[in-house]
Design a protein around this motif. Structure first.
Motif, PDB file in Angstrom:
ATOM      1  N   GLN A 123     -21.395  -5.929 -19.934  1.00  0.00           N
ATOM      2  CA  GLN A 123     -22.300  -5.655 -19.231  1.00  0.00           C
ATOM      3  C   GLN A 123     -22.815  -4.167 -19.358  1.00  0.00           C
ATOM      4  O   GLN A 123     -23.838  -3.842 -19.011  1.00  0.00           O
ATOM      5  CB  GLN A 123     -21.730  -5.510 -17.597  1.00  0.00           C
ATOM      6  N   ASP A 124     -21.905  -3.299 -19.849  1.00  0.00           N
ATOM      7  CA  ASP A 124     -22.325  -1.976 -20.257  1.00  0.00           C
ATOM      8  C   ASP A 124     -23.047  -1.801 -21.456  1.00  0.00           C
ATOM      9  O   ASP A 124     -23.397  -0.693 -21.780  1.00  0.00           O
ATOM     10  CB  ASP A 124     -20.811  -1.205 -20.339  1.00  0.00           C
ATOM     11  N   PRO A 129     -26.206  -3.313 -22.607  1.00  0.00           N
ATOM     12  CA  PRO A 129     -27.369  -4.508 -22.316  1.00  0.00           C
ATOM     13  C   PRO A 129     -28.076  -4.613 -23.629  1.00  0.00           C
ATOM     14  O   PRO A 129     -28.906  -5.641 -23.718  1.00  0.00           O
ATOM     15  CB  PRO A 129     -28.128  -3.672 -21.196  1.00  0.00           C
ATOM     16  N   HIS A 136     -27.608  -7.917 -25.062  1.00  0.00           N
ATOM     17  CA  HIS A 136     -27.789  -9.222 -24.217  1.00  0.00           C
ATOM     18  C   HIS A 136     -29.199  -9.725 -24.858  1.00  0.00           C
ATOM     19  O   HIS A 136     -30.100  -9.117 -25.289  1.00  0.00           O
ATOM     20  CB  HIS A 136     -28.183  -8.783 -22.895  1.00  0.00           C
ATOM     21  N   PRO A 143     -33.182 -10.597 -20.929  1.00  0.00           N
ATOM     22  CA  PRO A 143     -33.143  -9.408 -19.863  1.00  0.00           C
ATOM     23  C   PRO A 143     -32.650  -9.723 -18.577  1.00  0.00           C
ATOM     24  O   PRO A 143     -32.445 -10.596 -18.138  1.00  0.00           O
ATOM     25  CB  PRO A 143     -34.846  -9.322 -19.858  1.00  0.00           C
ATOM     26  N   PRO A 144     -32.309  -8.459 -17.774  1.00  0.00           N
ATOM     27  CA  PRO A 144     -31.573  -8.588 -16.624  1.00  0.00           C
ATOM     28  C   PRO A 144     -32.063  -9.524 -15.554  1.00  0.00           C
ATOM     29  O   PRO A 144     -31.169 -10.067 -14.694  1.00  0.00           O
ATOM     30  CB  PRO A 144     -31.453  -7.033 -16.116  1.00  0.00           C
ATOM     31  N   ASN A 145     -33.291  -9.792 -15.497  1.00  0.00           N
ATOM     32  CA  ASN A 145     -33.947 -10.559 -14.386  1.00  0.00           C
ATOM     33  C   ASN A 145     -33.535 -11.985 -14.829  1.00  0.00           C
ATOM     34  O   ASN A 145     -34.007 -13.135 -14.165  1.00  0.00           O
ATOM     35  CB  ASN A 145     -35.471 -10.445 -14.287  1.00  0.00           C
ATOM     36  N   ASP A 150     -30.697 -14.987 -15.750  1.00  0.00           N
ATOM     37  CA  ASP A 150     -29.297 -15.384 -15.739  1.00  0.00           C
ATOM     38  C   ASP A 150     -28.704 -15.678 -17.140  1.00  0.00           C
ATOM     39  O   ASP A 150     -29.095 -16.538 -17.716  1.00  0.00           O
ATOM     40  CB  ASP A 150     -28.952 -16.442 -14.635  1.00  0.00           C
ATOM     41  N   GLU A 151     -27.774 -14.706 -17.672  1.00  0.00           N
ATOM     42  CA  GLU A 151     -27.199 -15.013 -18.956  1.00  0.00           C
ATOM     43  C   GLU A 151     -26.470 -16.321 -18.933  1.00  0.00           C
ATOM     44  O   GLU A 151     -26.246 -16.923 -20.176  1.00  0.00           O
ATOM     45  CB  GLU A 151     -26.518 -13.995 -19.478  1.00  0.00           C
TER      46      GLU A 151
END
Length: 716
Positions: free
Chosen positions: A460-461, A463, A466, A469-471, A473-474
């Motif tokens: 999570q730290d 990004p 990833h 994007p954060p919006n 759900d992974e």
């Protein structure tokens, strides 16, 4: 007759053990080492070097659940003068009946205090406070974390393991998940400022025989790493606190105690064993070895000549070039050789060189993490190395000799390998999430590994790693049920799926695990009885029950960047005759613009970045529907690469490592082998699969895959 064998038990290579083994061998002792069976490649090399110093080395220790299986040590308890062990081993071994019966080896000599207490931070912190030693405000975990910053600690751990600064209940819960432990196995302490000091020494039945305070200095570019220098200074407050604490335990043996001094010395940690800087202290005149040998029955005259205030080298680590590493190894080995002997001194020089080489900047780095055999991983690793990218592999420790040989062969495709995954059938555990993410531009991993690492704070730290994007759900990238439902809600064509406990209206249906890949656990069921049996076969794994679609399957493989498909091509996967639901052994390029449009819409909705493969199957109405998403490099990528779709180039472009390659049209109707079918003759299948493969995956990749194909055919 006093035994002349000392056992050293650890879970990895450690300089303290190397120094101690060399010193004890010089004194006429046999030194037997026990270490873990599932060492990574780098650790195997280091432990292999260190065999020269030990009388025997037994890499046999394994984890049984969360604890180390210490049973291989039992036979050595009666015939050993002492057992020195790291905390994770000591916490388990001292709680066994076998250790309890070996009273000659006991560390604690005050009635009523268990041997395990010296490995339990919570218990020995309370004992220190009762003895009048100042400790940070320590509390058991409750439902509500008090206001402010606190230090969360696991009750067992060493070297900074299981220690985290927290200020909210969410951070506490995240840490417990990362450590795979419970609140009852952890506690909190108030955050204390000041300078960190250590006291190293040796005690016998509660009396300190020798001790000195020192400050440890880590390498400037690795502040959390092991100390590379120490400086001994008189610290009477710390020495007095040490005497009180050791007396309260009635402790016997070598030890190191960590203190934080903000004007008052606060005891933080107790290490009931030889410690990393002991040999440096010995070279400065603190006769730890003589005091230890006196406990084992040797005569000893205490020395009082101690070098104060001099900065003393303690480790060969922390060097950023081969030249610096060689010089460091030479200086340290000359200083320590009178204590540790010529063999250990020679190994120190070799390890200094190995360390200096490993600390060079490898350049752009990508990680690949997987728990099961994954052909695409070694092919991708070979291709990236061929393109000049550093590739690190993170995998499960081999469970058999055959798996060990396979992993060793696959190692050709990777610059480094780390065995940090544990497979519990129903889930994967990542034992060191921070190691998997550290320093990499991207991590390609199977769905089960992503499901394990995604909730950790290490992931999570970071990004930038990833793929959505954060919006978004992974979990959509590894949960097959969630993704299909999500896609359907957004108007993308998908098959019908049954809810939890819901029976399908019609048969046949497809049953598969909610997280998986490669066709493992996929079953076609034609009746309710077959469905029930398939779900039972999945055991504790959650099942996805999906409408069976009768039409042809078309996959779309490509690379996307922030939702925009950079390049993609449709193909028909050609299955192995021995495993029809498994990964394809070949592909046939096809003309399927509808499938490409659906894939583009899915990537756009996900805002996805990275390589992908979307599986689509035509329904009875002829319309293509999404049945699966592989949000990672996929098994057939080498076929598309040879067909002219530069997936590697596009991937490097997404990482900022190159220009976007030219997009070529892939001609429909061509076939490309991507793996070998065991039913085919080796003499014909191997040349077919390897045709033009050197240009794709490099010589190393070709060697790895060729070896796998030969092994597969030999097994039939």
């Amino acid at each position: 007759m006093t035994p002349r064998t000392v056992v050293l038990a650890d879970l990895s290579s450690w300089e303290a053990w190397l120094h101690l083994a060399g010193a004890l061998r010089r004194e006429g002792f046999d030194v037997v080492r026990f270490t873990r069976a599932d060492l990574g490649r780098t650790q195997r090399v280091l432990v292999g070097m260190e065999r020269l110093v030990f009388t025997q080395t037994h890499p046999v220790l394994r984890f049984a659940g969360a604890d180390v299986d210490v049973s291989p040590l039992f036979a050595w308890l009666d015939r050993s003068a002492d057992v020195q062990m790291v905390d994770a081993i000591g916490a388990v071994l001292t709680g066994t009946g076998q250790w309890d019966a070996s009273r000659r080896l006991h560390r604690v000599h005050v009635p009523g205090i268990a041997e395990t207490a010296i490995y339990d931070k919570w218990i020995y912190t309370q004992l220190a406070a009762e003895a009048g030693v100042t400790v940070p405000n320590s509390r058991e975990l409750t439902d509500a974390l008090p206001a402010g910053q606190w230090v969360l600690k696991g009750r067992v751990g060493s070297g900074g393991d299981r220690v985290r600064l927290v200020s909210s209940n969410q951070e506490v819960q995240q840490a417990l998940r990362d450590w795979d432990t419970s609140a009852s196995q952890s506690f909190i302490q108030s955050k204390v400022g000041g300078d960190l000091w250590n006291v190293g020494g040796v005690a016998h039945e509660g009396e300190v025989l020798v001790a000195a305070a020192y400050r440890a200095f880590s390498a400037p570019d690795d502040p959390e790493g092991p100390p590379v220098d120490i400086q001994i200074e008189p610290k009477p407050d710390q020495i007095e606190a040490t005497r009180r604490f050791v007396a309260a335990l009635g402790y016997s043996g070598p030890f190191a105690i960590d203190f934080l001094d903000d004007g008052v010395a606060h005891l933080l940690d107790f290490n009931p064993r030889f410690f990393g800087t002991w040999a440096a202290m010995q070279s400065a005149g603190v006769d730890l070895l003589g005091a230890y040998l006196s406990i084992l029955g040797r005569p000893w005259t205490p020395s009082t000549t101690v070098i104060d205030a001099a900065r003393i080298p303690s480790s060969v680590t922390g060097q950023d070039s081969l030249g610096a590493a060689w010089r460091r190894g030479r200086v340290l080995s000359r200083r320590l050789e009178p204590t540790v002997g010529a063999r250990a001194s020679a190994v120190m020089r070799l390890q200094a060189l190995a360390n200096g080489r490993s600390r060079r900047d490898p350049g752009p780095s990508v990680a690949i993490a997987y728990s099961e055999p994954w052909l695409a991983a070694l092919q991708w690793g070979g291709a990236l190395r061929h393109a000049g990218v550093h590739v690190a592999r993170y995998a499960v420790a081999p469970l058999s000799r055959l798996q060990s040989l396979r992993q060793a062969g696959e190692g050709l495709c990777f610059d480094e390998s780390h065995l940090v995954l544990r497979d519990f059938e129903t889930h994967i555990e990542v034992t060191d999430p921070a190691a998997v993410v550290a320093g990499h531009l991207d991590v390609q991993m199977t769905e089960r590994v992503l499901a394990a690492i995604a909730p950790t704070s290490a992931w999570q730290d970071n990004p930038h790693l990833h793929h959505v994007p954060p919006n978004v759900d992974e979990a959509l990238l590894y949960d097959k049920d969630l993704f299909v439902r999500w896609a359907g809600e957004r108007g993308l064509p998908v098959p019908r799926q049954c809810g939890l406990g819901e029976q399908p209206a019609t048969f046949p249906v497809i049953v598969k695990p909610v997280t998986g890949y490669g066709g493992v656990g996929v079953t076609v069921c034609h009746s309710a009885e077959e469905l029930a049996a398939a779900i039972v076969d999945l055991g504790d794994k959650q099942a996805v029950v999906q409408e069976f679609l009768p039409g042809r399957q078309v996959n779309v493989g490509g690379v996307a960047h922030e939702g925009r498909v950079l390049l993609a091509a449709p193909y028909e996967p050609l299955a192995s005759r021995s495993h029809p639901t498994g990964p394809p052994v070949a592909l046939r390029t096809v003309d399927a613009p509808e499938a490409v449009d659906v894939a583009s819409a899915a990537m756009r909705a996900l805002e996805y970045t990275g390589p992908f493969c979307l599986d689509l199957v035509a329904g009875a109405d002829g319309r293509m529907r999404i049945v699966d998403l592989n949000a990672r490099v996929f098994g057939s990528w080498t076929g598309l690469q040879r067909a002219g779709l530069d997936l590697v180039g596009a991937y490097l472009y997404t990482l900022g490592l190159g220009e976007m390659p030219a997009v070529r049209t892939v001609r429909a109707g061509d076939e490309y082998d991507v793996d070998a079918d065991p039913h085919d003759r080796l003499s014909s299948s191997l040349p077919r699969v390897m045709s033009d493969m050197v240009a794709v995956v490099g010589v190393r990749g070709v060697l790895c895959q060729s070896a796998q194909i030969v092994a597969k055919h030999s097994r039939g």
